[in-house]
Design a protein around this motif. Structure first.
Motif, PDB file in Angstrom:
ATOM      1  N   GLU A  49      71.001  29.050  11.841  1.00 32.92           N
ATOM      2  CA  GLU A  49      69.831  29.848  11.455  1.00 32.92           C
ATOM      3  C   GLU A  49      68.658  28.891  11.242  1.00 32.92           C
ATOM      4  O   GLU A  49      68.782  27.880  10.579  1.00 32.92           O
ATOM      5  N   GLU A  50      67.512  29.225  11.806  1.00 30.77           N
ATOM      6  CA  GLU A  50      66.341  28.357  11.705  1.00 30.77           C
ATOM      7  C   GLU A  50      65.579  28.623  10.413  1.00 30.77           C
ATOM      8  O   GLU A  50      65.381  29.773  10.015  1.00 30.77           O
ATOM      9  N   PHE A  51      65.131  27.544   9.757  1.00 27.88           N
ATOM     10  CA  PHE A  51      64.386  27.651   8.504  1.00 27.88           C
ATOM     11  C   PHE A  51      62.988  27.055   8.591  1.00 27.88           C
ATOM     12  O   PHE A  51      62.230  27.159   7.647  1.00 27.88           O
ATOM     13  N   TYR A  52      62.648  26.418   9.699  1.00 29.04           N
ATOM     14  CA  TYR A  52      61.405  25.650   9.760  1.00 29.04           C
ATOM     15  C   TYR A  52      60.158  26.507   9.556  1.00 29.04           C
ATOM     16  O   TYR A  52      59.104  25.989   9.213  1.00 29.04           O
ATOM     17  N   HIS A  53      60.242  27.798   9.712  1.00 23.19           N
ATOM     18  CA  HIS A  53      59.076  28.661   9.617  1.00 23.19           C
ATOM     19  C   HIS A  53      58.929  29.352   8.265  1.00 23.19           C
ATOM     20  O   HIS A  53      58.106  30.245   8.115  1.00 23.19           O
ATOM     21  N   HIS A  54      59.712  28.942   7.273  1.00 25.31           N
ATOM     22  CA  HIS A  54      59.605  29.567   5.944  1.00 25.31           C
ATOM     23  C   HIS A  54      58.219  29.301   5.367  1.00 25.31           C
ATOM     24  O   HIS A  54      57.523  28.372   5.741  1.00 25.31           O
ATOM     25  N   ARG A  55      57.814  30.136   4.433  1.00 25.21           N
ATOM     26  CA  ARG A  55      56.515  29.987   3.778  1.00 25.21           C
ATOM     27  C   ARG A  55      56.680  30.086   2.258  1.00 25.21           C
ATOM     28  O   ARG A  55      56.151  30.986   1.626  1.00 25.21           O
ATOM     29  N   ALA A  56      57.412  29.149   1.676  1.00 24.03           N
ATOM     30  CA  ALA A  56      57.572  29.158   0.221  1.00 24.03           C
ATOM     31  C   ALA A  56      56.292  28.665  -0.462  1.00 24.03           C
ATOM     32  O   ALA A  56      55.918  29.164  -1.517  1.00 24.03           O
ATOM     33  N   ASP A  57      55.618  27.699   0.127  1.00 22.06           N
ATOM     34  CA  ASP A  57      54.347  27.157  -0.361  1.00 22.06           C
ATOM     35  C   ASP A  57      54.385  26.889  -1.865  1.00 22.06           C
ATOM     36  O   ASP A  57      55.229  26.150  -2.330  1.00 22.06           O
ATOM     37  N   ASP A  58      53.454  27.466  -2.622  1.00 19.94           N
ATOM     38  CA  ASP A  58      53.359  27.199  -4.057  1.00 19.94           C
ATOM     39  C   ASP A  58      54.142  28.195  -4.903  1.00 19.94           C
ATOM     40  O   ASP A  58      54.127  28.104  -6.133  1.00 19.94           O
ATOM     41  N   GLY A  59      54.816  29.125  -4.294  1.00 19.23           N
ATOM     42  CA  GLY A  59      55.552  30.150  -5.034  1.00 19.23           C
ATOM     43  C   GLY A  59      56.594  29.597  -5.994  1.00 19.23           C
ATOM     44  O   GLY A  59      56.636  29.994  -7.161  1.00 19.23           O
ATOM     45  N   PRO A  60      57.469  28.681  -5.547  1.00 21.25           N
ATOM     46  CA  PRO A  60      58.475  28.145  -6.468  1.00 21.25           C
ATOM     47  C   PRO A  60      57.864  27.395  -7.650  1.00 21.25           C
ATOM     48  O   PRO A  60      58.348  27.515  -8.777  1.00 21.25           O
ATOM     49  N   ALA A  61      56.804  26.647  -7.415  1.00 20.62           N
ATOM     50  CA  ALA A  61      56.154  25.930  -8.522  1.00 20.62           C
ATOM     51  C   ALA A  61      55.536  26.918  -9.511  1.00 20.62           C
ATOM     52  O   ALA A  61      55.639  26.741 -10.728  1.00 20.62           O
ATOM     53  N   TYR A  62      54.909  27.954  -8.990  1.00 23.44           N
ATOM     54  CA  TYR A  62      54.316  28.976  -9.863  1.00 23.44           C
ATOM     55  C   TYR A  62      55.399  29.658 -10.703  1.00 23.44           C
ATOM     56  O   TYR A  62      55.240  29.834 -11.913  1.00 23.44           O
ATOM     57  N   LEU A  63      56.500  30.050 -10.076  1.00 19.68           N
ATOM     58  CA  LEU A  63      57.573  30.716 -10.814  1.00 19.68           C
ATOM     59  C   LEU A  63      58.208  29.785 -11.843  1.00 19.68           C
ATOM     60  O   LEU A  63      58.580  30.222 -12.934  1.00 19.68           O
ATOM     61  N   GLY A 115      65.560  32.600   0.637  1.00 17.72           N
ATOM     62  CA  GLY A 115      66.562  33.649   0.840  1.00 17.72           C
ATOM     63  C   GLY A 115      65.938  35.035   0.845  1.00 17.72           C
ATOM     64  O   GLY A 115      66.307  35.899   1.646  1.00 17.72           O
ATOM     65  N   PHE A 116      64.967  35.273  -0.040  1.00 16.63           N
ATOM     66  CA  PHE A 116      64.271  36.553  -0.076  1.00 16.63           C
ATOM     67  C   PHE A 116      63.483  36.773   1.222  1.00 16.63           C
ATOM     68  O   PHE A 116      63.508  37.865   1.795  1.00 16.63           O
ATOM     69  N   GLN A 117      62.805  35.743   1.689  1.00 11.45           N
ATOM     70  CA  GLN A 117      62.052  35.849   2.946  1.00 11.45           C
ATOM     71  C   GLN A 117      62.988  36.137   4.114  1.00 11.45           C
ATOM     72  O   GLN A 117      62.669  36.937   4.994  1.00 11.45           O
ATOM     73  N   TRP A 118      64.147  35.495   4.123  1.00 11.44           N
ATOM     74  CA  TRP A 118      65.105  35.725   5.212  1.00 11.44           C
ATOM     75  C   TRP A 118      65.609  37.170   5.181  1.00 11.44           C
ATOM     76  O   TRP A 118      65.678  37.832   6.211  1.00 11.44           O
ATOM     77  N   ALA A 119      65.958  37.653   3.988  1.00  9.86           N
ATOM     78  CA  ALA A 119      66.511  39.005   3.867  1.00  9.86           C
ATOM     79  C   ALA A 119      65.495  40.066   4.253  1.00  9.86           C
ATOM     80  O   ALA A 119      65.850  41.083   4.849  1.00  9.86           O
ATOM     81  N   ARG A 120      64.234  39.851   3.934  1.00  5.57           N
ATOM     82  CA  ARG A 120      63.191  40.831   4.230  1.00  5.57           C
ATOM     83  C   ARG A 120      62.524  40.595   5.588  1.00  5.57           C
ATOM     84  O   ARG A 120      61.548  41.268   5.911  1.00  5.57           O
ATOM     85  N   ARG A 121      63.053  39.625   6.346  1.00  2.86           N
ATOM     86  CA  ARG A 121      62.528  39.309   7.688  1.00  2.86           C
ATOM     87  C   ARG A 121      61.044  38.977   7.651  1.00  2.86           C
ATOM     88  O   ARG A 121      60.277  39.398   8.512  1.00  2.86           O
ATOM     89  N   MET A 122      60.652  38.212   6.673  1.00  5.91           N
ATOM     90  CA  MET A 122      59.257  37.820   6.544  1.00  5.91           C
ATOM     91  C   MET A 122      58.984  36.585   7.397  1.00  5.91           C
ATOM     92  O   MET A 122      59.871  35.773   7.641  1.00  5.91           O
ATOM     93  N   HIS A 123      57.748  36.451   7.849  1.00  9.61           N
ATOM     94  CA  HIS A 123      57.279  35.311   8.625  1.00  9.61           C
ATOM     95  C   HIS A 123      58.108  35.159   9.891  1.00  9.61           C
ATOM     96  O   HIS A 123      58.215  36.068  10.666  1.00  9.61           O
ATOM     97  N   GLY A 124      58.742  34.026  10.118  1.00  9.78           N
ATOM     98  CA  GLY A 124      59.479  33.802  11.352  1.00  9.78           C
ATOM     99  C   GLY A 124      60.913  34.283  11.324  1.00  9.78           C
ATOM    100  O   GLY A 124      61.649  34.120  12.291  1.00  9.78           O
ATOM    101  N   PHE A 125      61.353  34.871  10.221  1.00  9.34           N
ATOM    102  CA  PHE A 125      62.729  35.335  10.105  1.00  9.34           C
ATOM    103  C   PHE A 125      62.930  36.713  10.695  1.00  9.34           C
ATOM    104  O   PHE A 125      63.953  37.343  10.471  1.00  9.34           O
ATOM    105  N   ASP A 126      61.978  37.219  11.461  1.00  8.20           N
ATOM    106  CA  ASP A 126      62.048  38.598  11.948  1.00  8.20           C
ATOM    107  C   ASP A 126      62.746  38.763  13.285  1.00  8.20           C
ATOM    108  O   ASP A 126      62.807  39.864  13.816  1.00  8.20           O
ATOM    109  N   LYS A 127      63.317  37.698  13.831  1.00  6.15           N
ATOM    110  CA  LYS A 127      64.022  37.851  15.105  1.00  6.15           C
ATOM    111  C   LYS A 127      65.316  38.632  14.903  1.00  6.15           C
ATOM    112  O   LYS A 127      65.935  38.549  13.850  1.00  6.15           O
ATOM    113  N   PRO A 128      65.745  39.408  15.890  1.00  2.00           N
ATOM    114  CA  PRO A 128      66.980  40.197  15.728  1.00  2.00           C
ATOM    115  C   PRO A 128      68.196  39.303  15.630  1.00  2.00           C
ATOM    116  O   PRO A 128      68.234  38.206  16.161  1.00  2.00           O
TER     117      PRO A 128
END
Length: 129
Positions: A49-63, A115-128
Motif C-alpha cells: 500500500e502506498e503512503f507517499y501521498h498522505h497529508r498529515a502536515d501539522d495535524g499531529p502536532a496540533y492534536l 490511518g483515518f485518511q486511508w480509511a476515508r480515501r482522502m487525498h491519494g488513497f482513493d484508488k480502488p
C-alpha cells in the motif's frame, strides 16, 4: 452503485485508525508505517500500500498540543493548589511530563491521522482496492 462496488469502496475507519496508532499499515495491520520517528514510508513492505501521498502536515502536532495542554493544565493547577511544591520542583516535574507525553503521542497521532485518511480515501488513497 452495485453491492460489490459499495463493498470495494468501504473501509473500516476505527481499525485503520487503531493500526495507525500502533504505527502499523492501516491496510494490512502488520507492516511498519514509519521508517523513523516521524518519517512515513513510501509504501508498506508487506502489502505494498502506498503512503507517499498522505497529508498529515501539522495535524499531529496540533492534536499533540491540544491533548497535552488539556491534560497538563488541570494537573498543574491541582498539584499547585493541593501540595504547594517549590516552583522549581513543580516546573521540573511538569516539564519532564509534558515533553515525555508529547514525544509519546506525536508519532502515534501521525499514524492515526494517516490511518483515518486511508480509511476515508482522502487525498491519494482513493484508488480502488
Amino acid at each position: 452503485m452495485t453491492d460489490q462496488t459499495a463493498n470495494a469502496q468501504e473501509r473500516e475507519t476505527w481499525p485503520a485508525v487503531f493500526n495507525g496508532w500502533r504505527r502499523k499499515c492501516p491496510s494490512c495491520g502488520s507492516g511498519p508505517l514509519l521508517k523513523g520517528y516521524l518519517s512515513v514510508r513510501n509504501a508498506c513492505p508487506v502489502c505494498r500500500e502506498e503512503f507517499y501521498h498522505h497529508r498529515a502536515d501539522d495535524g499531529p502536532a496540533y492534536l499533540t498540543i491540544l491533548f497535552v495542554g488539556h491534560l497538563m493544565a488541570p494537573l498543574l493547577l491541582f498539584a499547585f493548589t493541593t501540595w504547594r511544591p517549590e516552583p522549581l520542583v513543580l516546573f521540573t516535574i511538569f516539564a519532564i511530563g509534558t515533553v515525555g507525553l508529547s514525544l509519546y503521542l506525536l508519532p502515534r497521532l501521525k499514524g492515526a491521522m494517516i490511518g483515518f485518511q486511508w480509511a476515508r480515501r482522502m487525498h491519494g488513497f482513493d484508488k480502488p482496492d
